[in-house]
Motif scaffolding. Structure first.
Motif, PDB file in Angstrom:
ATOM      1  N   MET A 102       0.850  -1.200   0.000  1.00 23.37           N
ATOM      2  CA  MET A 102       0.000   0.000   0.000  1.00 23.37           C
ATOM      3  C   MET A 102       0.879   1.240   0.000  1.00 23.37           C
ATOM      4  O   MET A 102       1.642   1.465   0.946  1.00 23.37           O
ATOM      5  CB  MET A 102      -0.911   0.011   1.232  1.00 23.37           C
ATOM      6  N   CYS A 103       0.781   2.037  -1.054  1.00 27.72           N
ATOM      7  CA  CYS A 103       1.619   3.227  -1.166  1.00 27.72           C
ATOM      8  C   CYS A 103       1.349   4.198  -0.024  1.00 27.72           C
ATOM      9  O   CYS A 103       0.194   4.463   0.320  1.00 27.72           O
ATOM     10  CB  CYS A 103       1.386   3.918  -2.502  1.00 27.72           C
ATOM     11  N   GLN A 104       2.425   4.748   0.533  1.00 29.61           N
ATOM     12  CA  GLN A 104       2.335   5.709   1.625  1.00 29.61           C
ATOM     13  C   GLN A 104       2.623   7.143   1.162  1.00 29.61           C
ATOM     14  O   GLN A 104       2.380   8.094   1.904  1.00 29.61           O
ATOM     15  CB  GLN A 104       3.317   5.324   2.738  1.00 29.61           C
ATOM     16  N   TYR A 105       3.160   7.312  -0.032  1.00 31.18           N
ATOM     17  CA  TYR A 105       3.415   8.648  -0.589  1.00 31.18           C
ATOM     18  C   TYR A 105       4.160   9.524   0.425  1.00 31.18           C
ATOM     19  O   TYR A 105       3.776  10.665   0.679  1.00 31.18           O
ATOM     20  CB  TYR A 105       2.093   9.306  -1.005  1.00 31.18           C
ATOM     21  N   ASP A 156      11.329   7.774   8.321  1.00 28.29           N
ATOM     22  CA  ASP A 156      10.878   7.305   9.638  1.00 28.29           C
ATOM     23  C   ASP A 156       9.422   6.846   9.577  1.00 28.29           C
ATOM     24  O   ASP A 156       9.025   5.935  10.312  1.00 28.29           O
ATOM     25  CB  ASP A 156      11.028   8.414  10.679  1.00 28.29           C
ATOM     26  N   TRP A 157       8.612   7.499   8.729  1.00 28.29           N
ATOM     27  CA  TRP A 157       7.231   7.061   8.595  1.00 28.29           C
ATOM     28  C   TRP A 157       7.158   5.608   8.143  1.00 28.29           C
ATOM     29  O   TRP A 157       6.427   4.785   8.713  1.00 28.29           O
ATOM     30  CB  TRP A 157       6.446   7.942   7.620  1.00 28.29           C
ATOM     31  N   HIS A 158       7.926   5.275   7.095  1.00 26.15           N
ATOM     32  CA  HIS A 158       7.916   3.907   6.589  1.00 26.15           C
ATOM     33  C   HIS A 158       8.371   2.928   7.672  1.00 26.15           C
ATOM     34  O   HIS A 158       7.784   1.851   7.835  1.00 26.15           O
ATOM     35  CB  HIS A 158       8.811   3.779   5.357  1.00 26.15           C
ATOM     36  N   PHE A 159       9.416   3.301   8.399  1.00 28.29           N
ATOM     37  CA  PHE A 159       9.916   2.405   9.447  1.00 28.29           C
ATOM     38  C   PHE A 159       8.820   2.141  10.484  1.00 28.29           C
ATOM     39  O   PHE A 159       8.523   0.998  10.829  1.00 28.29           O
ATOM     40  CB  PHE A 159      11.155   3.003  10.125  1.00 28.29           C
ATOM     41  N   ALA A 160       8.196   3.215  10.982  1.00 26.70           N
ATOM     42  CA  ALA A 160       7.189   3.052  12.028  1.00 26.70           C
ATOM     43  C   ALA A 160       5.973   2.284  11.502  1.00 26.70           C
ATOM     44  O   ALA A 160       5.423   1.412  12.192  1.00 26.70           O
ATOM     45  CB  ALA A 160       6.773   4.421  12.559  1.00 26.70           C
ATOM     46  N   HIS A 161       5.548   2.599  10.304  1.00 27.72           N
ATOM     47  CA  HIS A 161       4.382   1.960   9.690  1.00 27.72           C
ATOM     48  C   HIS A 161       4.609   0.451   9.541  1.00 27.72           C
ATOM     49  O   HIS A 161       3.758  -0.367   9.936  1.00 27.72           O
ATOM     50  CB  HIS A 161       4.139   2.620   8.330  1.00 27.72           C
ATOM     51  N   LEU A 162       5.741   0.066   8.991  1.00 29.60           N
ATOM     52  CA  LEU A 162       6.016  -1.347   8.747  1.00 29.60           C
ATOM     53  C   LEU A 162       6.336  -2.083  10.042  1.00 29.60           C
ATOM     54  O   LEU A 162       5.899  -3.219  10.249  1.00 29.60           O
ATOM     55  CB  LEU A 162       7.159  -1.481   7.745  1.00 29.60           C
ATOM     56  N   ALA A 163       7.074  -1.433  10.936  1.00 28.79           N
ATOM     57  CA  ALA A 163       7.435  -2.069  12.206  1.00 28.79           C
ATOM     58  C   ALA A 163       6.199  -2.376  13.037  1.00 28.79           C
ATOM     59  O   ALA A 163       6.112  -3.424  13.690  1.00 28.79           O
ATOM     60  CB  ALA A 163       8.391  -1.174  12.985  1.00 28.79           C
ATOM     61  N   ALA A 164       5.219  -1.477  13.026  1.00 30.23           N
ATOM     62  CA  ALA A 164       4.012  -1.689  13.826  1.00 30.23           C
ATOM     63  C   ALA A 164       3.275  -2.944  13.380  1.00 30.23           C
ATOM     64  O   ALA A 164       2.775  -3.724  14.211  1.00 30.23           O
ATOM     65  CB  ALA A 164       3.097  -0.476  13.731  1.00 30.23           C
ATOM     66  N   ASP A 168      -3.939 -19.739  -0.783  1.00 32.57           N
ATOM     67  CA  ASP A 168      -2.896 -20.181   0.138  1.00 32.57           C
ATOM     68  C   ASP A 168      -2.567 -19.142   1.194  1.00 32.57           C
ATOM     69  O   ASP A 168      -1.946 -19.461   2.214  1.00 32.57           O
ATOM     70  CB  ASP A 168      -1.636 -20.527  -0.665  1.00 32.57           C
ATOM     71  N   ALA A 169      -2.958 -17.904   0.950  1.00 30.12           N
ATOM     72  CA  ALA A 169      -2.706 -16.826   1.909  1.00 30.12           C
ATOM     73  C   ALA A 169      -3.671 -15.691   1.614  1.00 30.12           C
ATOM     74  O   ALA A 169      -4.215 -15.587   0.501  1.00 30.12           O
ATOM     75  CB  ALA A 169      -1.264 -16.331   1.816  1.00 30.12           C
ATOM     76  N   VAL A 170      -3.887 -14.843   2.621  1.00 29.90           N
ATOM     77  CA  VAL A 170      -4.689 -13.644   2.432  1.00 29.90           C
ATOM     78  C   VAL A 170      -3.798 -12.426   2.647  1.00 29.90           C
ATOM     79  O   VAL A 170      -2.927 -12.408   3.517  1.00 29.90           O
ATOM     80  CB  VAL A 170      -5.898 -13.588   3.394  1.00 29.90           C
ATOM     81  N   LEU A 171      -4.023 -11.430   1.813  1.00 25.54           N
ATOM     82  CA  LEU A 171      -3.323 -10.156   1.937  1.00 25.54           C
ATOM     83  C   LEU A 171      -4.311  -9.121   2.463  1.00 25.54           C
ATOM     84  O   LEU A 171      -5.384  -8.932   1.895  1.00 25.54           O
ATOM     85  CB  LEU A 171      -2.761  -9.720   0.582  1.00 25.54           C
ATOM     86  N   LEU A 172      -3.930  -8.476   3.545  1.00 27.40           N
ATOM     87  CA  LEU A 172      -4.795  -7.493   4.200  1.00 27.40           C
ATOM     88  C   LEU A 172      -4.273  -6.102   3.895  1.00 27.40           C
ATOM     89  O   LEU A 172      -3.077  -5.832   4.031  1.00 27.40           O
ATOM     90  CB  LEU A 172      -4.807  -7.730   5.712  1.00 27.40           C
ATOM     91  N   GLY A 173      -5.179  -5.220   3.492  1.00 25.20           N
ATOM     92  CA  GLY A 173      -4.802  -3.853   3.173  1.00 25.20           C
ATOM     93  C   GLY A 173      -5.369  -2.880   4.176  1.00 25.20           C
ATOM     94  O   GLY A 173      -4.813  -2.643   5.241  1.00 25.20           O
ATOM     95  N   LEU A 200      -4.430  -1.114   8.096  1.00 20.99           N
ATOM     96  CA  LEU A 200      -4.281   0.311   8.391  1.00 20.99           C
ATOM     97  C   LEU A 200      -5.139   0.684   9.588  1.00 20.99           C
ATOM     98  O   LEU A 200      -4.742   1.503  10.433  1.00 20.99           O
ATOM     99  CB  LEU A 200      -4.679   1.153   7.181  1.00 20.99           C
ATOM    100  N   ARG A 201      -6.318   0.082   9.666  1.00 16.34           N
ATOM    101  CA  ARG A 201      -7.210   0.361  10.791  1.00 16.34           C
ATOM    102  C   ARG A 201      -6.739  -0.293  12.082  1.00 16.34           C
ATOM    103  O   ARG A 201      -6.955   0.240  13.177  1.00 16.34           O
ATOM    104  CB  ARG A 201      -8.630  -0.121  10.461  1.00 16.34           C
TER     105      ARG A 201
END
Length: 365
Positions: free
Chosen positions: A24-27, A41-49, A329-334, A338-339
């Motif tokens: 999911m693009c974060q722009y 830092d946004w990407h780091f925090a977003h993905l780490a969470a 085989d797997a589900v991808l959650l978008g 985020l919620r």
């Protein structure tokens, strides 16, 4: 035993569960200068969470293989060593939490050079920091958008080489899965669909010509990616043109996707990530809970290829049914991730599985 929480092994890579994060693009990257395309830092925090929340595989948002391959001026990229360095920091953390880091490599084609989504995704002309756009033919994505330059065979070879170079950088950055973005109306998808590819050379015409770019890119990526690690391909299983009886346009269909999947399997792709749509803005799309799941199931049944599915998957029991039934085989959650960054851990509790907690959070159990 929950099927959603069974590991999935692809080649020599074991993914700890079947609940994954969709790209999911974060722009949120810088648009120019030395930090253009660099994770922040946004990407780091977003993905780490989401990693701390128990996601088995995180597929990082569409990451451009060159500066002019970006969807927006603030997209991520993998065309230089600075980007590799900062992705390495993110991936080291994800791996330490037990999450597999993956990255989607893409070229936006005629949908490139726009503002961020929340600014309206308006076209950004070159004099405002954008760049000229390209496509299979000289046809704009919609009124008010720039007419792309038709790519020459030499330019196409350069784009294939850009994908291979980006895959090498992805490996250096610590990614364990690389996904080729062939969906949502971006460059590869626009070559695949007969609605947007009106070329008369070897990259157009019938199915074989329209699929040529996708297959050349996959071959180039697989050629530089380790044999022990998987390659994914994201596809739009339908343009939603032929799905609508009132739409007389001819587009890409699920039957085309099945044929392409067989070709992808022969070239070393390990999983097809099945989405839909995105080619034209006026397609009529019938949405609802799990509305794209039947397309993934058709591809899996017809080809035997492992598939992941996406689209309005919001409830743990729903995700469990999809995987337990063999539909995907797997589900991808978008949007659901985020919620709720802890969705996967909550799903584990609801499905009777002991969730894995970071040691630092153990006292809260």
């Amino acid at each position: 035993m929950s099927s959603l929480f069974e590991p999935l092994t692809l080649r020599s890579l074991s993914i700890p569960n079947r609940a994954w994060m969709s790209p999911m693009c974060q722009y949120s990257a810088a648009s120019d200068g030395p930090d253009a395309g660099v994770p922040t830092d946004w990407h780091f925090a977003h993905l780490a969470a989401r990693s701390l929340g128990g996601v088995g595989l995180i597929m990082v948002e569409s990451t451009a293989v060159s500066p002019d391959a970006r969807i927006s001026t603030t997209d991520l990229g993998l065309w230089n060593d600075r980007q590799v360095e900062m992705f390495s920091r993110v991936n080291h953390f994800l791996a330490d939490q037990g999450t597999v880091p993956g990255v989607q490599l893409g070229h936006a084609g005629r949908k490139a050079s726009t503002d961020a989504q929340w600014l309206g995704a308006r076209p950004v002309p070159p004099h405002e920091g954008g760049w000229p756009v390209v496509g299979p033919t000289a046809e704009a994505v919609a009124p008010g958008y720039p007419v792309p330059a038709e790519l020459t065979a030499e330019q196409i070879r350069g784009i294939v080489a850009d994908f291979a170079a980006a895959a090498r950088r992805a490996l250096a950055a610590g990614f364990k899965v690389v996904e080729v973005h062939g969906a949502h109306g971006y460059l590869i998808h626009s070559f695949l669909s007969p609605h947007t590819n009106r070329r008369t050379d070897g990259y157009g015409g019938g199915f074989a010509g329209r699929a040529r770019l996708a297959l050349e890119i996959v071959e180039a990526v697989r050629g530089v990616w380790p044999d022990g690690l998987p390659v994914f391909f994201r596809t739009s299983a339908t343009d939603w043109l032929t799905e609508n009886p009132e739409d007389e346009r001819t587009g890409w269909t699920v039957e085309d996707t099945i044929a392409l999947t067989k070709e992808l399997a022969a070239r070393g792709v390990d999983l097809v990530d099945v989405s839909t749509g995105g080619l034209v803005p006026d397609a009529v799309i019938r949405t609802g809970p799990g509305y794209q799941v039947p397309f993934a199931e058709q591809v899996k049944r017809a080809t035997g290829m492992p598939v992941a599915t996406v689209g309005e998957i919001t409830e743990p029991a729903q995700a469990e049914r999809i995987v337990a039934s063999g539909t995907a085989d797997a589900v991808l959650l978008g949007r659901e991730l985020l919620r709720d960054a802890d969705w996967v851990r909550r799903a584990a509790v609801e499905l009777g599985v002991e969730p894995a907690w970071p040691l630092q959070y153990g006292w809260a159990v």
